[in-house]
Design an enzyme around this catalytic site. Structure first.
Site, PDB file in Angstrom:
ATOM      1  N   LYS A  64       2.232   1.319 -16.039  1.00 39.76           N
ATOM      2  CA  LYS A  64       2.188  -0.116 -16.343  1.00 39.76           C
ATOM      3  C   LYS A  64       0.888  -0.476 -17.065  1.00 39.76           C
ATOM      4  O   LYS A  64       0.884  -1.282 -18.000  1.00 39.76           O
ATOM      5  CB  LYS A  64       2.346  -0.936 -15.069  1.00 39.76           C
ATOM      6  N   HIS A 102      -2.504   1.003   2.171  1.00 43.86           N
ATOM      7  CA  HIS A 102      -1.205   1.009   2.840  1.00 43.86           C
ATOM      8  C   HIS A 102      -1.362   0.534   4.273  1.00 43.86           C
ATOM      9  O   HIS A 102      -2.435   0.583   4.864  1.00 43.86           O
ATOM     10  CB  HIS A 102      -0.561   2.402   2.817  1.00 43.86           C
TER      11      HIS A 102
END
Length: 118
Positions: free
Chosen positions: A62, A104
């Site tokens: 991206k 995370h």
């Protein structure tokens, strides 16, 4: 000068199901060096590692402005640890500086990549 920024997230539960099915997906996504690290892990850590590396590759693509596909493939991006345990990303598709970040919890894995000119 910043050339690109990418961000991605993936659900831990989704990755857990993939890990439970065996190593086929991991072998497709991870470089040989990443896969060697992955094989040494068990349980939750293995899920976090695979999900994190997949998400980092998505974030990188991206930042490049291409997405994953013909221009940037899974094997074109590698993230290993330095001596202090920090992620160090390299790519055959980009020669500038790459700054990856990963986090995370029990539900999500989130990654962020910044590309900078040398």
């Amino acid at each position: 000068m910043i050339k690109g920024v990418g961000i991605d997230s993936i659900e831990v539960e989704r990755v857990k199901k993939i890990v439970e099915r065996g190593d086929n997906f991991a072998k497709k996504v991870l470089t040989p060096n990443e896969f060697a690290q992955y094989q040494k892990m068990k349980g939750k850590r293995k899920v976090e590692y695979l999900g994190g590396r997949f998400s980092l590759k998505e974030s990188f693509s991206k930042a490049m402005g291409t997405g994953l596909g013909k221009a940037v493939g899974f094997q074109d991006v590698e993230t290993l640890w330095d001596d202090l345990g920090h992620p160090v990303m390299t790519s055959t598709k980009y020669s500038g500086n790459i700054f990856p970040s990963i986090t995370h919890d029990n539900h999500e894995i989130i990654t962020f990549v910044v590309l900078e000119d040398n």
